[in-house]
Enzyme design. Sequence first.
Site, short mmCIF file in Angstrom:
data_model
loop_
_atom_site.label_atom_id
_atom_site.label_comp_id
_atom_site.label_asym_id
_atom_site.label_seq_id
_atom_site.Cartn_x
_atom_site.Cartn_y
_atom_site.Cartn_z
N SER A 338 0.85 -1.19 0.00
CA SER A 338 0.00 0.00 0.00
C SER A 338 0.89 1.25 0.00
O SER A 338 1.81 1.36 -0.81
CB SER A 338 -0.95 -0.04 1.20
OG SER A 338 -1.90 0.99 1.14
N ASP A 414 -7.62 -2.42 -8.30
CA ASP A 414 -7.33 -1.64 -7.09
C ASP A 414 -8.16 -0.36 -7.11
O ASP A 414 -8.07 0.44 -8.05
CB ASP A 414 -5.83 -1.31 -7.07
CG ASP A 414 -5.38 -0.71 -5.74
OD1 ASP A 414 -6.20 -0.06 -5.06
OD2 ASP A 414 -4.20 -0.90 -5.39
N HIS A 449 -6.60 -4.17 -3.77
CA HIS A 449 -5.53 -3.33 -3.22
C HIS A 449 -4.57 -4.10 -2.30
O HIS A 449 -3.36 -3.99 -2.46
CB HIS A 449 -6.16 -2.17 -2.46
CG HIS A 449 -5.15 -1.21 -1.90
ND1 HIS A 449 -4.29 -0.49 -2.68
CD2 HIS A 449 -4.87 -0.87 -0.60
CE1 HIS A 449 -3.52 0.27 -1.92
NE2 HIS A 449 -3.85 0.06 -0.65
#
Length: 514
Positions: A338, A414, A449
């Site tokens: 991330s 994502d 994600h």
Amino acid sequence: MSQLPSPSQGHLLFKTCFYVWNPFTSLLLLGEYISLLDSSCVMLKRFVLVNGMRLLQSSISRWWHLDLGRWWYFMPGMQGKVFLSKISFTSGLLHTMSTCRIAPRIIAEPTRMLMDEKFRLEVHYLPPHRPVTLHSSLLSERQVTWEAFAQYISGPDGVVKVDRDESFGGTYFGQEPMGLIWSMKPQDKTDGMRLMKKDVTTPYVVHISVYDGHISGKFSENAALATIQVERWTLAPGVKRVEVRENGIVGTLFIPPGQGPFPAVLDIWGGGGPLELRAALLACHGFVSLSLAYIFHSDLPGPMGSVSVGFDYFEKAFNFLKSHPQVSSDRIAIAGLSFGLTIVLLMAAELPNINRWIFFFFLILHRSVDKIRYADNGSVIWRDIVLPIPEDPEQKVKVGKIRCPVLLIYGDDDQCWPVTEAADDIEKMMQEAGNAHLLTRICYPGAGHIIEPPYNAFVPESILVFPKLQMKAKLLFGGKTEPHSAAQEDSWKRLLAFLEQHLILDGKPLKSQL
């Protein structure tokens, strides 16, 4: 009473019998004492007869005749259990025909394993072509029950093999050896949090049961035919977990068993705070790993939720690993997830400017709220907040300065970050700088994600709290369960292979075993 027949005449003598109900078989015969008298007769002094839904104990005033014919046999190696098929009981008006079977049994091998390992799951001693439902459940650290289920039909051998047979319904479909793990969902649909393992010293205890028929819920209200439990661990025996509070560094160090020196990984999680899962598993694969906290930790300076570390904080963490006596100082990798990926690229390209770029990100987030979109269920979609990708080189990480191999893993669905556009831009800049040969891109269609180590339960959204921004939002991560779970399994293999290729000079590291 007439004279009793002798065993040699092919009769079975009974003194007491019990009727009890079993929902799986219409008849079950169990002998407390069994003796083989000759080639056509078995003698039981006590027995349990299961047939119907009534419980009855009675004394038999006369002897019953049991016609076994060619349909009885003793199964060796089954701990004294008897399998009797097509039995005919006759006594006056009583005449019952049915089948007796060994109770179903779930086989899991191994029953203790690491979280990134598969296990074999089978159900034996079912009737042939029988619809059954497999159900798995675990209690999270937040005391929320997560569960999955799959509907199977046993084969002609009365066996269900999860790695061989297809699920016809449930939380997953098709042939999925680990589907009962990665397809888990919370029973409380309003919980809003993803499944996270924060205490890596304890396992997830997964309960697996098999039920008769195809059912889709209320498992606690149904009687299971068989149940087993397996333990899924994050730490292997011998792996050391050491909390680090040194020179301002806050994190957790994981050291493989042995003297070393070992290759090492600096693991930087995303904006949601530090998690130790990946670092712990990397240590099980032979890498010293430091899970570094830089936000959302009580031992860090400044208010909770703010990035209050200086630009030298990440450099200190890297040097801490480099100087550790059990680390090979020239074999260190940095992993990010991330927002942690942004920090990793900054460390590789322009370490002195890290602090400015961290705050630049949060400045973009704060000032670009007008670009936030919302899904139909109200979940926040962040991916547009940095679009379009800036053209000004001063607003981007100078990846053209990177001189080490880079593995970029992302999902094309994502919804938190424009990863495809960002990956294209990174590759373009590296091509212009002449270092694109160092970049490996792996894009997973249908993945979202948070791509974690394999078999972790997938959720498309989760609640995150941002105190500094005074925000509490349910973020849409994106992705679909099956492709995202497949991406987690494949990407973990690719990550380990990448680390072994570039950090291991004398063969693969020794993986720890449970």
